[in-house]
Design a protein around this motif. Sequence first.
Motif, PDB file in Angstrom:
ATOM      1  N   GLY A 217      68.823  69.558  74.435  1.00 32.14           N
ATOM      2  CA  GLY A 217      69.523  68.481  73.749  1.00 32.14           C
ATOM      3  C   GLY A 217      70.979  68.372  74.162  1.00 32.14           C
ATOM      4  N   LEU A 218      71.664  69.507  74.294  1.00 31.03           N
ATOM      5  CA  LEU A 218      73.065  69.492  74.688  1.00 31.03           C
ATOM      6  C   LEU A 218      73.249  68.964  76.110  1.00 31.03           C
ATOM      7  CD1 LEU A 218      74.055  72.884  73.068  1.00 31.03           C
ATOM      8  CD2 LEU A 218      75.012  70.651  72.456  1.00 31.03           C
ATOM      9  N   LEU A 219      72.356  69.329  77.020  1.00 28.66           N
ATOM     10  CA  LEU A 219      72.438  68.816  78.382  1.00 28.66           C
ATOM     11  C   LEU A 219      72.121  67.325  78.428  1.00 28.66           C
ATOM     12  CD1 LEU A 219      70.847  71.769  80.398  1.00 28.66           C
ATOM     13  CD2 LEU A 219      73.242  71.022  80.423  1.00 28.66           C
ATOM     14  N   PHE A 220      71.219  66.875  77.580  1.00 28.11           N
ATOM     15  CA  PHE A 220      70.930  65.444  77.470  1.00 28.11           C
ATOM     16  C   PHE A 220      72.191  64.693  77.025  1.00 28.11           C
ATOM     17  CE2 PHE A 220      69.734  61.852  74.718  1.00 28.11           C
ATOM     18  CZ  PHE A 220      69.018  61.076  75.612  1.00 28.11           C
ATOM     19  N   GLY A 221      72.868  65.206  75.989  1.00 33.68           N
ATOM     20  CA  GLY A 221      74.088  64.569  75.510  1.00 33.68           C
ATOM     21  C   GLY A 221      75.188  64.562  76.555  1.00 33.68           C
ATOM     22  N   LEU A 222      75.362  65.696  77.244  1.00 28.03           N
ATOM     23  CA  LEU A 222      76.372  65.792  78.295  1.00 28.03           C
ATOM     24  C   LEU A 222      76.112  64.769  79.398  1.00 28.03           C
ATOM     25  CD1 LEU A 222      78.757  67.411  79.613  1.00 28.03           C
ATOM     26  CD2 LEU A 222      76.983  68.801  80.716  1.00 28.03           C
ATOM     27  N   THR A 223      74.853  64.663  79.807  1.00 26.23           N
ATOM     28  CA  THR A 223      74.479  63.731  80.870  1.00 26.23           C
ATOM     29  C   THR A 223      74.712  62.292  80.440  1.00 26.23           C
ATOM     30  OG1 THR A 223      72.818  65.301  81.655  1.00 26.23           O
ATOM     31  CG2 THR A 223      72.605  63.022  82.407  1.00 26.23           C
ATOM     32  N   ARG A 224      74.340  61.985  79.228  1.00 26.16           N
ATOM     33  CA  ARG A 224      74.557  60.623  78.703  1.00 26.16           C
ATOM     34  C   ARG A 224      76.049  60.277  78.714  1.00 26.16           C
ATOM     35  NH1 ARG A 224      71.980  56.801  75.603  1.00 26.16           N
ATOM     36  NH2 ARG A 224      73.309  55.644  74.148  1.00 26.16           N
ATOM     37  N   GLY A 225      76.875  61.236  78.311  1.00 27.21           N
ATOM     38  CA  GLY A 225      78.310  60.998  78.296  1.00 27.21           C
ATOM     39  C   GLY A 225      78.877  60.768  79.685  1.00 27.21           C
ATOM     40  N   GLN A 226      78.469  61.598  80.650  1.00 25.78           N
ATOM     41  CA  GLN A 226      78.997  61.473  82.000  1.00 25.78           C
ATOM     42  C   GLN A 226      78.498  60.229  82.713  1.00 25.78           C
ATOM     43  OE1 GLN A 226      79.509  66.267  82.982  1.00 25.78           O
ATOM     44  NE2 GLN A 226      78.749  64.897  84.563  1.00 25.78           N
ATOM     45  N   MET A 227      77.282  59.805  82.408  1.00 26.40           N
ATOM     46  CA  MET A 227      76.678  58.688  83.132  1.00 26.40           C
ATOM     47  C   MET A 227      76.984  57.330  82.506  1.00 26.40           C
ATOM     48  SD  MET A 227      75.259  59.914  85.790  1.00 26.40           S
ATOM     49  CE  MET A 227      74.204  58.585  86.346  1.00 26.40           C
ATOM     50  N   THR A 228      77.182  57.295  81.198  1.00 34.01           N
ATOM     51  CA  THR A 228      77.390  56.007  80.528  1.00 34.01           C
ATOM     52  C   THR A 228      78.788  55.874  79.928  1.00 34.01           C
ATOM     53  OG1 THR A 228      76.623  56.748  78.338  1.00 34.01           O
ATOM     54  CG2 THR A 228      74.939  55.992  79.905  1.00 34.01           C
ATOM     55  N   GLY A 229      79.494  56.997  79.806  1.00 29.80           N
ATOM     56  CA  GLY A 229      80.805  56.949  79.182  1.00 29.80           C
ATOM     57  C   GLY A 229      80.752  56.879  77.672  1.00 29.80           C
ATOM     58  N   LYS A 230      79.549  56.971  77.106  1.00 33.98           N
ATOM     59  CA  LYS A 230      79.384  56.904  75.655  1.00 33.98           C
ATOM     60  C   LYS A 230      78.474  58.039  75.201  1.00 33.98           C
ATOM     61  CE  LYS A 230      77.680  52.782  75.851  1.00 33.98           C
ATOM     62  NZ  LYS A 230      77.082  51.474  75.486  1.00 33.98           N
ATOM     63  N   MET A 231      78.869  58.708  74.137  1.00 35.12           N
ATOM     64  CA  MET A 231      78.009  59.746  73.585  1.00 35.12           C
ATOM     65  C   MET A 231      78.389  60.023  72.141  1.00 35.12           C
ATOM     66  SD  MET A 231      79.429  63.286  75.269  1.00 35.12           S
ATOM     67  CE  MET A 231      78.419  64.255  74.160  1.00 35.12           C
ATOM     68  N   ALA A 232      77.431  60.541  71.387  1.00 34.43           N
ATOM     69  CA  ALA A 232      77.656  60.940  70.002  1.00 34.43           C
ATOM     70  C   ALA A 232      78.212  62.363  69.988  1.00 34.43           C
ATOM     71  CB  ALA A 232      76.337  60.861  69.234  1.00 34.43           C
ATOM     72  N   PRO A 233      78.653  62.868  68.831  1.00 32.16           N
ATOM     73  CA  PRO A 233      79.033  64.282  68.739  1.00 32.16           C
ATOM     74  C   PRO A 233      77.869  65.179  69.171  1.00 32.16           C
ATOM     75  CG  PRO A 233      79.739  63.095  66.783  1.00 32.16           C
ATOM     76  CD  PRO A 233      78.886  62.150  67.563  1.00 32.16           C
ATOM     77  N   PHE A 234      78.194  66.317  69.758  1.00 32.38           N
ATOM     78  CA  PHE A 234      77.150  67.183  70.311  1.00 32.38           C
ATOM     79  C   PHE A 234      76.122  67.611  69.261  1.00 32.38           C
ATOM     80  CE2 PHE A 234      80.170  68.159  73.882  1.00 32.38           C
ATOM     81  CZ  PHE A 234      79.321  67.740  74.900  1.00 32.38           C
ATOM     82  N   ILE A 235      76.526  67.756  68.003  1.00 35.52           N
ATOM     83  CA  ILE A 235      75.577  68.194  66.975  1.00 35.52           C
ATOM     84  C   ILE A 235      74.431  67.197  66.832  1.00 35.52           C
ATOM     85  CG2 ILE A 235      76.886  67.117  65.094  1.00 35.52           C
ATOM     86  CD1 ILE A 235      74.771  70.376  64.997  1.00 35.52           C
ATOM     87  N   LYS A 236      74.679  65.929  67.126  1.00 35.61           N
ATOM     88  CA  LYS A 236      73.614  64.916  67.037  1.00 35.61           C
ATOM     89  C   LYS A 236      72.517  65.201  68.056  1.00 35.61           C
ATOM     90  CE  LYS A 236      75.666  62.413  63.863  1.00 35.61           C
ATOM     91  NZ  LYS A 236      75.106  62.318  62.487  1.00 35.61           N
ATOM     92  N   TYR A 237      72.899  65.717  69.201  1.00 35.52           N
ATOM     93  CA  TYR A 237      71.907  66.000  70.239  1.00 35.52           C
ATOM     94  C   TYR A 237      71.147  67.291  69.946  1.00 35.52           C
ATOM     95  CZ  TYR A 237      74.408  62.280  72.565  1.00 35.52           C
ATOM     96  OH  TYR A 237      74.984  61.068  72.851  1.00 35.52           O
ATOM     97  N   VAL A 238      71.816  68.253  69.311  1.00 35.90           N
ATOM     98  CA  VAL A 238      71.090  69.448  68.855  1.00 35.90           C
ATOM     99  C   VAL A 238      70.058  69.041  67.798  1.00 35.90           C
ATOM    100  CG1 VAL A 238      71.281  71.724  67.785  1.00 35.90           C
ATOM    101  CG2 VAL A 238      73.078  70.929  69.327  1.00 35.90           C
ATOM    102  N   ALA A 239      70.468  68.175  66.872  1.00 33.55           N
ATOM    103  CA  ALA A 239      69.550  67.711  65.827  1.00 33.55           C
ATOM    104  C   ALA A 239      68.364  66.961  66.434  1.00 33.55           C
ATOM    105  CB  ALA A 239      70.297  66.812  64.843  1.00 33.55           C
ATOM    106  N   LEU A 240      68.646  66.100  67.397  1.00 34.36           N
ATOM    107  CA  LEU A 240      67.584  65.361  68.075  1.00 34.36           C
ATOM    108  C   LEU A 240      66.592  66.313  68.724  1.00 34.36           C
ATOM    109  CD1 LEU A 240      66.484  62.640  69.369  1.00 34.36           C
ATOM    110  CD2 LEU A 240      67.994  63.164  71.284  1.00 34.36           C
ATOM    111  N   ALA A 241      67.120  67.332  69.405  1.00 32.73           N
ATOM    112  CA  ALA A 241      66.256  68.287  70.098  1.00 32.73           C
ATOM    113  C   ALA A 241      65.426  69.104  69.111  1.00 32.73           C
ATOM    114  CB  ALA A 241      67.100  69.211  70.972  1.00 32.73           C
ATOM    115  N   CYS A 242      66.033  69.521  67.996  1.00 30.19           N
ATOM    116  CA  CYS A 242      65.289  70.286  66.987  1.00 30.19           C
ATOM    117  C   CYS A 242      64.162  69.456  66.395  1.00 30.19           C
ATOM    118  CB  CYS A 242      66.235  70.773  65.887  1.00 30.19           C
ATOM    119  SG  CYS A 242      67.365  72.088  66.392  1.00 30.19           S
TER     120      CYS A 242
END
Length: 366
Positions: free
Chosen positions: A67-92
Amino acid sequence: MAISQSSYRGCLLGLAVGDAMGYTVDNRSLSEIQEDYGPHGLLGYDLVNGYADVTSYTQLAAFACNGLLFGLTRGQMTGKMAPFIKYVALACCEWALSQRAWGRPPRTYCWLLRKEELCRRHCMDTRMLDTLSRRNLGTLETPTNSYPGPYGITTAIGVGLFFHEDRMDQNEIDRLGAESVALTHGSPTAFLSGAVLTHIISKLLRRPDAPLKKVVLEAVEAMKEAFGHQYSQAYDLATLIRHAITYSEAHDVRALEVMERLGCDNAAQVLAGAIYACLVSQDDFDRAMIVAVNHSGRSAAVGAIAGAILGIRLGEEALPDFYIECLEPAEVLLELADDLYTGCPMERGNKLFDLDWDYKYLHGGQ
């Protein structure tokens, strides 16, 4: 000091080894374990069909990384991302889908959901699945329950492995570790243990040769400074961990007896037990695993945390081959560890394109 790829690999493999070894005897009394395996207890894997299988402790840590790598990638590729905890929650939540035999949606975000060896139904706490099925998960400010158990604590290992100075500072990563555990476990003793574990993992990632006792004490002090004004449980947790350190320096008490005294049932006790197992074993991986799983508590949880801590300290090459050869998800964990080490190789507007990374962290393995 340069961060080693071997530390990432050793951490995830060590986590899985301790989890798989402890699963065999999890929550059985010490007398029952000794009756089946002898006076010294379980001394290695008790294999089923030739394989060592992992449980939700390894699965959740791996999905948190995903989930964290998904969030990081989204941020780097689109310039937009939610707080990292949102991606941990999504992954869980996606991991929770893997524990059901029905109702898996066609669109998912974690490529690990397509790896059967990390999706077997070995959830160690069904109440955690109930929590993950709710619309709103827990936060530090608004917990959804008061569960003190250790079942979500390994998400903090994934958070610790994600640490990089360019992404956040030490206080932020420690808080993210606490928030990750609080998604499913609302007791302060549980999520404060997550903050301590995240601090230990992230520090050892940068300095695997640092004295473990020093790193642990630093983690405890950081947790007290960040959370002590709000949660009195911070001081209880600090006292428990200091007891574990004191026990590790006492040569007149058997390890089996110490582990029974520590309890190793809730998250704080499990963390203290894992720290004791690592310290008393003096970086002997085999001995640490034996100490970590032979007690009447949550053997898989203690084994997983102790394995992760020593794995990151010793590196992949120090883990005995016989532990890895029959470890079913070893190849997937190595791939995930390498992705954590590399980080997203692509950026917005950059001509560099990595098809495999795009497949895994932008399209969820679809």
